[in-house]
Design a protein around this motif. Structure first.
Motif, PDB file in Angstrom:
ATOM      1  N   GLU A   1       0.782  -1.276  -0.222  1.00 39.28           N
ATOM      2  CA  GLU A   1      -0.033   0.189   0.065  1.00 39.28           C
ATOM      3  C   GLU A   1       0.872   1.129  -0.127  1.00 39.28           C
ATOM      4  N   LEU A   2       0.372   2.276  -0.636  1.00 43.50           N
ATOM      5  CA  LEU A   2       0.661   3.810  -0.622  1.00 43.50           C
ATOM      6  C   LEU A   2      -0.107   4.655   0.142  1.00 43.50           C
ATOM      7  N   LEU A   3       0.407   5.318   1.018  1.00 45.52           N
ATOM      8  CA  LEU A   3      -0.656   6.320   1.819  1.00 45.52           C
ATOM      9  C   LEU A   3       0.022   7.833   1.076  1.00 45.52           C
TER      10      LEU A   3
ATOM     11  N   THR B   1      -1.122  -0.992  -4.611  1.00 42.92           N
ATOM     12  CA  THR B   1      -0.228  -1.001  -5.509  1.00 42.92           C
ATOM     13  C   THR B   1      -0.638  -2.004  -6.581  1.00 42.92           C
ATOM     14  N   TYR B   2      -1.515  -2.831  -6.248  1.00 45.25           N
ATOM     15  CA  TYR B   2      -2.171  -3.833  -7.214  1.00 45.25           C
ATOM     16  C   TYR B   2      -3.400  -3.573  -7.663  1.00 45.25           C
ATOM     17  N   ASP B   3      -4.190  -2.579  -7.212  1.00 46.31           N
ATOM     18  CA  ASP B   3      -5.654  -2.278  -7.499  1.00 46.31           C
ATOM     19  C   ASP B   3      -5.451  -1.091  -8.342  1.00 46.31           C
ATOM     20  N   GLU B   4      -6.005  -1.207  -9.580  1.00 40.29           N
ATOM     21  CA  GLU B   4      -5.999  -0.251 -10.592  1.00 40.29           C
ATOM     22  C   GLU B   4      -7.124   0.896 -10.289  1.00 40.29           C
ATOM     23  N   SER B   5      -8.080   0.281  -9.835  1.00 41.01           N
ATOM     24  CA  SER B   5      -9.312   1.447  -9.163  1.00 41.01           C
ATOM     25  C   SER B   5      -8.818   2.436  -8.359  1.00 41.01           C
TER      26      SER B   5
ATOM     27  N   PHE C   1      23.483   5.245   4.877  1.00 39.89           N
ATOM     28  CA  PHE C   1      22.087   4.712   4.647  1.00 39.89           C
ATOM     29  C   PHE C   1      21.717   4.220   3.335  1.00 39.89           C
ATOM     30  N   LEU C   2      21.173   3.006   3.294  1.00 38.76           N
ATOM     31  CA  LEU C   2      20.947   2.825   1.606  1.00 38.76           C
ATOM     32  C   LEU C   2      19.848   1.896   1.715  1.00 38.76           C
ATOM     33  N   ILE C   3      19.158   1.713   0.563  1.00 44.08           N
ATOM     34  CA  ILE C   3      18.217   0.953   0.300  1.00 44.08           C
ATOM     35  C   ILE C   3      18.260   0.400  -1.246  1.00 44.08           C
ATOM     36  N   PRO C   4      18.010  -0.786  -1.474  1.00 41.54           N
ATOM     37  CA  PRO C   4      18.100  -1.056  -2.951  1.00 41.54           C
ATOM     38  C   PRO C   4      17.113  -0.580  -3.574  1.00 41.54           C
ATOM     39  N   LYS C   5      17.400  -0.294  -5.013  1.00 40.56           N
ATOM     40  CA  LYS C   5      16.391   0.380  -5.806  1.00 40.56           C
ATOM     41  C   LYS C   5      15.187  -0.667  -6.215  1.00 40.56           C
ATOM     42  N   LYS C   6      15.544  -2.047  -6.047  1.00 42.28           N
ATOM     43  CA  LYS C   6      14.638  -2.809  -6.427  1.00 42.28           C
ATOM     44  C   LYS C   6      13.397  -3.015  -5.477  1.00 42.28           C
ATOM     45  N   GLU C   7      13.588  -2.775  -4.301  1.00 43.07           N
ATOM     46  CA  GLU C   7      12.523  -2.782  -3.338  1.00 43.07           C
ATOM     47  C   GLU C   7      11.528  -1.524  -3.618  1.00 43.07           C
ATOM     48  N   LEU C   8      11.765  -0.490  -4.336  1.00 46.70           N
ATOM     49  CA  LEU C   8      11.001   0.527  -4.737  1.00 46.70           C
ATOM     50  C   LEU C   8      10.369   0.496  -5.913  1.00 46.70           C
ATOM     51  N   GLU C   9      10.548  -0.564  -6.740  1.00 44.02           N
ATOM     52  CA  GLU C   9      10.167  -0.679  -8.078  1.00 44.02           C
ATOM     53  C   GLU C   9       8.621  -0.777  -8.237  1.00 44.02           C
ATOM     54  N   PRO C  10       7.927  -1.429  -7.482  1.00 43.09           N
ATOM     55  CA  PRO C  10       6.371  -1.550  -7.420  1.00 43.09           C
ATOM     56  C   PRO C  10       5.924   0.114  -7.205  1.00 43.09           C
ATOM     57  N   LEU C  11       6.481   0.860  -6.199  1.00 40.50           N
ATOM     58  CA  LEU C  11       6.228   2.414  -5.845  1.00 40.50           C
ATOM     59  C   LEU C  11       6.574   3.159  -6.949  1.00 40.50           C
ATOM     60  N   GLU C  12       7.680   2.902  -7.610  1.00 41.54           N
ATOM     61  CA  GLU C  12       8.221   3.929  -8.641  1.00 41.54           C
ATOM     62  C   GLU C  12       7.125   3.765  -9.921  1.00 41.54           C
TER      63      GLU C  12
ATOM     64  N   THR D   1       3.924   3.029  -9.577  1.00 46.65           N
ATOM     65  CA  THR D   1       2.753   3.804  -9.131  1.00 46.65           C
ATOM     66  C   THR D   1       2.878   5.313  -9.242  1.00 46.65           C
ATOM     67  N   ILE D   2       4.062   5.814  -8.740  1.00 50.57           N
ATOM     68  CA  ILE D   2       4.265   7.182  -8.885  1.00 50.57           C
ATOM     69  C   ILE D   2       4.165   7.835 -10.309  1.00 50.57           C
ATOM     70  N   LYS D   3       4.795   7.015 -11.147  1.00 46.40           N
ATOM     71  CA  LYS D   3       4.949   7.376 -12.495  1.00 46.40           C
ATOM     72  C   LYS D   3       3.293   7.491 -13.130  1.00 46.40           C
ATOM     73  N   ALA D   4       2.427   6.666 -12.696  1.00 52.96           N
ATOM     74  CA  ALA D   4       1.058   6.526 -13.299  1.00 52.96           C
ATOM     75  C   ALA D   4       0.580   7.867 -12.634  1.00 52.96           C
ATOM     76  N   LEU D   5       0.759   8.359 -11.356  1.00 48.38           N
ATOM     77  CA  LEU D   5       0.188   9.324 -10.844  1.00 48.38           C
ATOM     78  C   LEU D   5       0.694  10.785 -11.235  1.00 48.38           C
ATOM     79  N   GLU D   6       1.630  10.622 -12.173  1.00 45.86           N
ATOM     80  CA  GLU D   6       2.530  11.670 -12.502  1.00 45.86           C
ATOM     81  C   GLU D   6       3.068  12.595 -11.419  1.00 45.86           C
TER      82      GLU D   6
END
Length: 350
Positions: free
Chosen positions: A47-49, A68-72, A156-167, A169-174
């Motif tokens: 989920e993304l809040l 992140t899995y619900d297009e509606s 401090f670091l986080i792999p980019k792969k963990e944020l791919e589903p979020l990216e 979604t953000i792109k779809a929301l412009e």
């Protein structure tokens, strides 16, 4: 003596000056004021809040939860953003929980402080199981007793792969991220995991805004002598009318006419100076329209009919072709070899 028309002109100039003071870059204020109105994103694996913080509220005024899995869900948020298009231009911060962040303490000689970010960037491959290209990272320097000899930092670091589903979604929301920070029990302030080149694009005022502000400033200083001329001319007309009616003049008309002539000469001189710079302004506007947003101009010099540019671009080799296609430029060339900026992957050109 005040004349109603000139009073209105005075009020207009004061209003314009106040307006210019309000549109100076926000980076001149504190970070707290910059982020008074922003979008804050909280993300877990499903989920993304999205929270909207308005200028007049310390708490979120609007919240939207997206699967992140619900297009509606995405469609509902897209409709919300479409109704308020100004939300897409606000600073957008992704806040991650500290338990998702890999933290490692590193130690370097004090001499590394001058170029610490590049040193750590090259050291990520050795100090972590990830390569530099596969992570978002930032660091915080730790105060130590022997700071003159060594420095310690928390990486401090986080792999980019963990944020791919979020990216996606953000792109779809412009939306476009301004920062990625950390919250939770080990929260730290001032950490931004977003790459430096992305942060610059979000935080720095666009090149065209600076150009527009310069044009406004030039127009304002041109109006000042015009106002002086109007003041003097109105006073002369009023005194001449008094003279016709037999009223004693307060000041000789000849002196006022001389002052009027001086103001006219000053206005002509300022207009002459302005005309000398029109060529440079035209070139600056042409460069702004020709070059893409992936190109940054660090130095602009126009002298004796020759234009010299210095800056960075994601693809410097295409610049000569773009400039050669404009009728304003002829035979553009590089004055020195194009070099690579390893810190952000762009090309330096001159």
């Amino acid at each position: 003596m005040k004349i109603l028309l000139l009073d209105k002109f005075d009020n207009f100039l004061q209003w314009w000056a106040d307006g210019l003071a309000q549109i100076v870059p926000t980076s001149w204020g504190s970070r707290h004021k910059q982020l008074k109105q922003h979008l804050l994103l909280h993300y877990n694996e499903k989920e993304l809040l999205i929270e909207h913080f308005a200028q007049v509220a310390d708490e979120a005024t609007t919240r939207h939860l997206i699967s992140t899995y619900d297009e509606s869900d995405k469609k509902n948020v897209q409709e919300w953003l479409a109704k308020s298009p100004e939300l897409s231009t606000l600073p957008t911060i992704l806040r991650l929980q500290s338990d998702r962040i890999l933290v490692k303490r590193l130690r370097y000689p004090a001499a590394a402080r001058a170029d610490l970010r590049n040193v750590i960037s090259y050291d990520i491959n050795r100090q972590t199981p990830f390569s530099r290209e596969d992570v978002y990272f930032d660091f915080e320097e730790i105060a130590t007793k022997d700071a003159s000899a060594h420095i310690e930092v928390d990486l401090f670091l986080i792999p980019k792969k963990e944020l791919e589903p979020l990216e996606s979604t953000i792109k779809a929301l412009e939306l476009r991220l301004t920062a990625i920070d950390i919250s939770g029990p080990t929260s730290v302030s001032g950490v931004n995991l977003l790459p430096i080149q992305s942060e610059k694009k979000c935080n720095q005022p666009p090149y065209r805004i600076w150009f527009g502000l310069f044009i406004l400033w030039l127009s304002l200083i041109t109006l000042i002598p015009v106002k002086l001329i109007l003041d003097s001319n109105a006073t002369i007309i009023h005194l001449e009318q008094q003279q016709k009616n037999g009223i004693t003049t307060i000041q000789p008309l000849k002196e006022l006419r001389d002052r009027y002539a001086k103001h006219v000469n000053k206005s002509k001189f300022l207009n002459h100076l302005r005309s000398k710079h029109i060529g440079a302004l035209d070139l600056l506007g042409e460069i702004t329209n020709l070059l893409s947003d992936n190109t940054w101009i660090r130095r602009f010099e126009f002298k004796n009919g020759t234009l010299r540019l210095q800056g960075e671009s994601t693809n410097a080799s295409e610049i000569l072709g773009i400039l050669d296609g404009s009728p304003r430029f002829s035979s553009p060339t590089f004055s020195s070899p194009v070099t690579r900026n390893n810190s952000n992957g762009s090309d330096r050109f001159k």
